[in-house]
Design a protein around this motif. Structure first.
Motif, PDB file in Angstrom:
ATOM      1  N   LEU A   1     -11.254   3.029  -4.811  1.00 42.41           N
ATOM      2  CA  LEU A   1     -11.729   3.466  -6.314  1.00 42.41           C
ATOM      3  C   LEU A   1     -11.308   4.752  -6.545  1.00 42.41           C
ATOM      4  CD1 LEU A   1     -13.118   1.659  -8.577  1.00 42.41           C
ATOM      5  CD2 LEU A   1     -15.258   2.740  -7.494  1.00 42.41           C
ATOM      6  N   ALA A   2     -11.256   5.595  -5.468  1.00 43.96           N
ATOM      7  CA  ALA A   2     -11.093   7.214  -5.654  1.00 43.96           C
ATOM      8  C   ALA A   2      -9.329   6.995  -6.528  1.00 43.96           C
ATOM      9  CB  ALA A   2     -11.200   7.814  -4.618  1.00 43.96           C
ATOM     10  N   ALA A   3      -8.699   6.295  -5.942  1.00 39.18           N
ATOM     11  CA  ALA A   3      -7.253   6.523  -6.675  1.00 39.18           C
ATOM     12  C   ALA A   3      -7.491   6.112  -8.057  1.00 39.18           C
ATOM     13  CB  ALA A   3      -6.567   5.270  -5.929  1.00 39.18           C
ATOM     14  N   GLN A   4      -8.350   5.331  -8.578  1.00 41.86           N
ATOM     15  CA  GLN A   4      -8.256   4.967  -9.758  1.00 41.86           C
ATOM     16  C   GLN A   4      -8.761   5.968 -10.630  1.00 41.86           C
ATOM     17  OE1 GLN A   4      -7.284   1.471 -10.149  1.00 41.86           O
ATOM     18  NE2 GLN A   4      -6.789   2.569 -12.196  1.00 41.86           N
ATOM     19  N   PHE A   5      -9.667   7.130 -10.089  1.00 40.55           N
ATOM     20  CA  PHE A   5     -10.059   8.092 -10.791  1.00 40.55           C
ATOM     21  C   PHE A   5      -9.126   9.319 -10.607  1.00 40.55           C
ATOM     22  CE2 PHE A   5     -13.696   5.612 -10.459  1.00 40.55           C
ATOM     23  CZ  PHE A   5     -14.464   5.646 -11.645  1.00 40.55           C
ATOM     24  N   ILE A   6      -8.768   9.707  -9.594  1.00 34.31           N
ATOM     25  CA  ILE A   6      -7.891  10.879  -9.141  1.00 34.31           C
ATOM     26  C   ILE A   6      -6.548  10.792  -9.566  1.00 34.31           C
ATOM     27  CG2 ILE A   6      -6.756  12.076  -7.258  1.00 34.31           C
ATOM     28  CD1 ILE A   6      -8.980  11.363  -5.396  1.00 34.31           C
ATOM     29  N   ILE A   7      -5.781   9.536  -9.646  1.00 30.09           N
ATOM     30  CA  ILE A   7      -4.627   9.519 -10.269  1.00 30.09           C
ATOM     31  C   ILE A   7      -4.633   9.790 -11.811  1.00 30.09           C
ATOM     32  CG2 ILE A   7      -2.480   8.070 -10.409  1.00 30.09           C
ATOM     33  CD1 ILE A   7      -3.124   7.191  -7.648  1.00 30.09           C
TER      34      ILE A   7
ATOM     35  N   LEU B   1      13.204   4.851  -5.886  1.00 36.97           N
ATOM     36  CA  LEU B   1      12.483   6.091  -5.527  1.00 36.97           C
ATOM     37  C   LEU B   1      11.032   6.002  -6.006  1.00 36.97           C
ATOM     38  CD1 LEU B   1      15.210   8.764  -6.407  1.00 36.97           C
ATOM     39  CD2 LEU B   1      14.396   7.986  -4.092  1.00 36.97           C
ATOM     40  N   ALA B   2      10.821   5.570  -7.132  1.00 39.39           N
ATOM     41  CA  ALA B   2       9.263   5.297  -7.568  1.00 39.39           C
ATOM     42  C   ALA B   2       8.470   4.424  -6.589  1.00 39.39           C
ATOM     43  CB  ALA B   2       9.350   4.783  -8.880  1.00 39.39           C
ATOM     44  N   ALA B   3       9.162   3.585  -6.282  1.00 34.66           N
ATOM     45  CA  ALA B   3       8.227   2.643  -5.230  1.00 34.66           C
ATOM     46  C   ALA B   3       8.183   3.287  -4.036  1.00 34.66           C
ATOM     47  CB  ALA B   3       9.442   1.558  -4.863  1.00 34.66           C
ATOM     48  N   LEU B   4       9.071   4.146  -3.363  1.00 32.20           N
ATOM     49  CA  LEU B   4       8.728   4.852  -2.357  1.00 32.20           C
ATOM     50  C   LEU B   4       7.662   5.884  -2.539  1.00 32.20           C
ATOM     51  CD1 LEU B   4      10.167   4.819   0.456  1.00 32.20           C
ATOM     52  CD2 LEU B   4      11.434   6.658  -0.215  1.00 32.20           C
ATOM     53  N   GLY B   5       7.729   6.750  -3.739  1.00 31.04           N
ATOM     54  CA  GLY B   5       6.777   7.687  -4.046  1.00 31.04           C
ATOM     55  C   GLY B   5       5.046   6.925  -4.241  1.00 31.04           C
ATOM     56  N   ALA B   6       5.145   5.897  -4.894  1.00 29.07           N
ATOM     57  CA  ALA B   6       3.993   5.350  -5.124  1.00 29.07           C
ATOM     58  C   ALA B   6       3.408   4.801  -3.512  1.00 29.07           C
ATOM     59  CB  ALA B   6       4.159   3.912  -5.927  1.00 29.07           C
ATOM     60  N   GLY B   7       4.621   4.342  -2.884  1.00 31.87           N
ATOM     61  CA  GLY B   7       4.105   4.127  -1.578  1.00 31.87           C
ATOM     62  C   GLY B   7       3.474   4.971  -0.778  1.00 31.87           C
ATOM     63  N   LEU B   8       3.774   6.257  -0.920  1.00 33.46           N
ATOM     64  CA  LEU B   8       3.572   7.414  -0.224  1.00 33.46           C
ATOM     65  C   LEU B   8       1.921   7.617  -0.566  1.00 33.46           C
ATOM     66  CD1 LEU B   8       6.447   9.456   0.352  1.00 33.46           C
ATOM     67  CD2 LEU B   8       5.356   8.128   2.047  1.00 33.46           C
ATOM     68  N   VAL B   9       1.929   7.600  -2.121  1.00 39.58           N
ATOM     69  CA  VAL B   9       0.471   7.820  -2.613  1.00 39.58           C
ATOM     70  C   VAL B   9      -0.633   6.702  -2.047  1.00 39.58           C
ATOM     71  CG1 VAL B   9      -0.812   8.015  -4.931  1.00 39.58           C
ATOM     72  CG2 VAL B   9       1.687   8.943  -4.835  1.00 39.58           C
ATOM     73  N   GLY B  10       0.001   5.680  -1.928  1.00 35.73           N
ATOM     74  CA  GLY B  10      -1.007   4.585  -1.712  1.00 35.73           C
ATOM     75  C   GLY B  10      -1.168   4.730  -0.146  1.00 35.73           C
ATOM     76  N   LEU B  11      -0.366   5.237   0.721  1.00 37.07           N
ATOM     77  CA  LEU B  11      -0.512   5.431   2.139  1.00 37.07           C
ATOM     78  C   LEU B  11      -1.860   6.392   2.307  1.00 37.07           C
ATOM     79  CD1 LEU B  11       0.990   4.578   4.401  1.00 37.07           C
ATOM     80  CD2 LEU B  11       2.292   6.660   4.354  1.00 37.07           C
ATOM     81  N   ILE B  12      -1.671   7.310   1.428  1.00 37.96           N
ATOM     82  CA  ILE B  12      -2.689   8.544   1.683  1.00 37.96           C
ATOM     83  C   ILE B  12      -4.130   7.810   1.270  1.00 37.96           C
ATOM     84  CG2 ILE B  12      -3.851  10.632   0.121  1.00 37.96           C
ATOM     85  CD1 ILE B  12      -0.951  11.385  -0.364  1.00 37.96           C
ATOM     86  N   PHE B  13      -4.455   7.141   0.169  1.00 38.60           N
ATOM     87  CA  PHE B  13      -5.602   6.611  -0.111  1.00 38.60           C
ATOM     88  C   PHE B  13      -5.799   5.328   0.798  1.00 38.60           C
ATOM     89  CE2 PHE B  13      -4.516   8.657  -4.042  1.00 38.60           C
ATOM     90  CZ  PHE B  13      -5.787   9.102  -4.515  1.00 38.60           C
ATOM     91  N   GLY B  14      -4.969   4.827   1.770  1.00 36.59           N
ATOM     92  CA  GLY B  14      -5.308   4.047   2.562  1.00 36.59           C
ATOM     93  C   GLY B  14      -5.857   4.673   4.217  1.00 36.59           C
ATOM     94  N   ILE B  15      -5.941   5.831   4.228  1.00 30.98           N
ATOM     95  CA  ILE B  15      -6.281   6.446   5.231  1.00 30.98           C
ATOM     96  C   ILE B  15      -8.035   6.069   5.528  1.00 30.98           C
ATOM     97  CG2 ILE B  15      -6.828   8.968   6.273  1.00 30.98           C
ATOM     98  CD1 ILE B  15      -4.110   9.875   5.027  1.00 30.98           C
TER      99      ILE B  15
END
Ligand SMILES: Nc1ncnc2c1ncn2[C@@H]1O[C@H](COP(=O)(O)OP(=O)(O)O)[C@@H](O)[C@H]1O
Ligand SMILES: [Mg+2]
Lengths: 259, 356
Positions: B136-142, B107-121
């Motif tokens: 880089l935004a992910a590295q600040f926002i998360i 579930l954590a893998a899937l959740g992180a995957g979805l977060v990654g998807l957003i930052f991939g847009i």
């Protein structure tokens, strides 16, 4: 030509970059199964015309009709799937992949494995790879590139890369093949090979071919019909024989060189 | 470079030609290596399996980054932030939903995957340097999110929450000697997945995008769709890595690291090992992590001799210097990484003594 159904139809295509017009009111039809050559001086808009077919460029006005679709309204990757493949004036291979994988990559549009099936691979993914490998191997032997099957294409000499690029387009099994100067930078022997391949493709696969080429002798030899562009406008259209005699063509383009 | 095979090694069908492991002894070697790591708690000093665990989960994050950056050519500077997301998701699921770690992990893998998807847009519109900036935004926002939102769950300014020890029945994976088996198991799965991806339809689409995105699109690859898949998969790997790291160190939070420098080190490991090869992450991750320890030893020695009383400070500066030095040497002398060297070595060995 006995049967003349239209394969691809350009209808009043206009294209501009900033202020400059690259294509002005270009209309003509490509007939199913023919080899149509597009000729014209450098900067005439030949490559731009192919880029419009792929919808890499969006025409300002006009349409390009293929199988009842207006290609100017369809995203590029779907146009490939509709049955249009091409090669590029300046090579655009997947330079880090082998010859084999370049061709396999072109089977993308015919394959169905989704993300999960790619990850699991056993079963569907592998079965599909083997099926498509057969098609690809046929093309590899047709183009006589067995010896570089597993070579990384980035390291191949120019002539062979051009050939691999043709193979990649063939691997898509297209209805229409767009060839943008497939023989530039080749020596005479390589050019003859390439011309032979193009004629064979035309003969055996009945593929419709749009060919941009500068070598007039070759064009006159292999094309069924010719369209002449000059400064973005179509100035003539006809059989090689007609084009050779056309006074406008001679004046605008061929006058400066021999034919 | 053509693949040079031992003479007499011919294929009789495509299936064999496509096989990755061709010889029985290669299988034996592979199983022996896995066996050696799995049994290391019984015969090796703790350093070995503690390091193996650390290399293991880091390797998973680097494998994911390799799919995105090495194969698809999309730079990401957010991989350690996605690890943080995965670690948090898994810790929260185990703690508050009372689910087993082994359910929380996927579930954590899937959740992180979805977060990654957003930052991939942003990859739809930008590439190269600009995409690096966007990720880089992910590295600040998360990390900001974990520090400032839902402090009662995410630990607030402490920047840390606990991640429960995984259990099966009454067996607790409460020390590296036991946790290594979970890490190894997940690593085997992620490696199989990575290898399969790289030889499949999706993998060829990834490399097509990397090598010539224009051609790929005109030849039928849906660029955006496949870039997003790569971002998703990379973040899934990060999520697994983050959850493993969290539950093997019993805690998760931005206090523990997961910062930009880690994301950059992942990229460095990839470069050192060899971008876009399946062997690369193994070589690069192991080398850099072992080098870090080596730099600690050297740093301690140096400071003991020359700079007495400053050991701490010397050590903290020594590690980045070592990392920077290795990275620079590789970029200058072998930008294709260790995996490429290994290929050359194998090829030259096969051609011996006729290699020239
Ligand atoms: N992407 C582009 N941006 C700006 N101008 C372009 C672009 N592509 C083509 N052109 C212009 O359009 C004209 C036609 O170019 P092109 O189609 O490449 O000609 P050809 O292939 O016949 O040599 C040229 O004047 C060229 O400078
Ligand atoms: Mg051109």
């Amino acid at each position: 030509m006995a049967e003349t159904s239209t394969q691809l139809s350009f209808e009043n295509v206009f294209l501009s970059f900033g202020g400059t017009l690259a294509l002005t009111d270009v209309s003509f039809k490509v007939i199913k199964g023919e080899i149509l050559a597009i000729i014209g001086p450098n900067g005439a808009g030949k490559t731009s015309l192919l880029n419009c077919v792929n919808h890499f460029y969006s025409p300002d006005r006009g349409g390009i009709i293929f199988k009842e679709n207006d290609l100017t309204k369809i995203p590029p990757h779907k146009i490939a799937k509709l049955g249009i493949a091409r090669t590029f004036q300046n090579l655009a291979l997947y330079s880090g992949l082998s010859t084999l994988d370049n061709l396999m990559a072109a089977r993308h549009i015919h394959m169905k494995s989704n993300m999960i099936q790619s990850i699991i691979y056993w079963g569907m993914g592998q079965k599909e790879d083997i099926e498509h490998r057969r098609v690809v191997e046929e093309i590899i032997s047709f183009l006589e590139i067995e010896h570089i099957r597993k070579a990384i294409v980035g390291a191949l000499p120019h002539g062979l890369r051009k050939r691999v690029e043709l193979g990649r387009a063939l691997a898509m099994e297209p209805d229409v093949l767009l060839l943008d100067e497939p023989m530039t930078g080749m020596n005479v022997e390589e050019k003859e090979d390439m011309a032979r391949f193009i004629l064979d493709i035309h003969e055996i696969r009945k593929t419709t071919i749009m060919l941009i080429e500068h070598d007039m002798g070759l064009v006159m030899d292999i094309a069924d019909r010719v369209v002449v562009l000059d400064f973005g406008s179509k100035i003539a259209e006809g059989t090689p024989e007609e084009i050779r005699k056309n006074p406008i063509v001679i004046q605008a383009y061929l006058g400066e060189e021999h034919i | 470079m053509a693949v040079i095979r031992p003479s007499g090694d011919f294929d009789r069908n495509y299936n064999q030609d496509m096989a990755l492991i061709r010889k029985p002894w290669q299988w034996v070697l592979l199983l022996l290596s896995i066996g050696a790591v799995a049994t290391s708690p019984y015969w090796a000093p703790p350093y070995v399996y503690i390091k193996a665990n650390q290399i293991g989960y880091t390797l998973i994050a680097v494998q994911g980054l390799n799919i995105l950056t090495g194969f698809t050519g999309q730079i990401s500077m957010g991989q350690s932030a996605f690890m943080l997301a995965g670690g948090y998701i898994s810790a929260l699921i185990v703690t508050y939903l009372n689910l087993s770690f082994f359910i929380a992990l996927p579930l954590a893998a899937l959740g992180a995957g979805l977060v990654g998807l957003i930052f991939g847009i942003p990859s739809l519109r930008v590439k190269g340097f600009y995409l690096a900036m966007a990720t880089l935004a992910a590295q600040f926002i998360i990390p900001w999110f974990t520090l400032h939102m839902f402090p009662e769950y995410l630990g607030g300014q402490n920047g840390i929450i606990s991640a429960p020890v995984p259990v099966i029945g009454s067996y607790e994976f409460n020390e590296p000697a036991r946790f290594i088996h979970i890490t190894l198991f997940v690593l085997i799965l992620t490696t199989i997945a990575a290898v399969n991806i790289s030889r499949s339809r999706m993998g060829r689409a990834f490399v097509a995008i990397r090598d010539n995105d224009l051609a790929a699109e005109l030849l039928g690859v849906n660029l955006f769709g496949y870039k997003l898949r790569a971002f998703f998969i990379a973040a899934v790997y990060a999520g697994l890595a983050g959850a493993l790291r969290a539950h093997s160190s019993w805690q998760i939070g931005s206090e523990m690291g997961y910062d930009l420098s880690e994301s950059i080190i992942f990229l460095g490991m990839l470069v050192v090992g060899g971008l876009g090869t399946n062997l690369g992450p193994f070589l690069g991750t192991s080398l850099i992590i072992l080098m870090e320890d080596f730099s600690n030893i050297v740093g301690t020695k140096v400071s003991a001799v020359m700079l007495t009383g400053m050991t701490e400070r010397v050590l903290t500066s020594f590690r980045p210097i070592f990392f920077g030095l290795i990275l620079m040497l590789f970029l200058i002398f072998e930008p294709r990484g260790l995996a490429y060297r290994w290929q050359l070595f194998k090829a030259s060995w096969r051609l011996r003594p006729f290699s020239h």
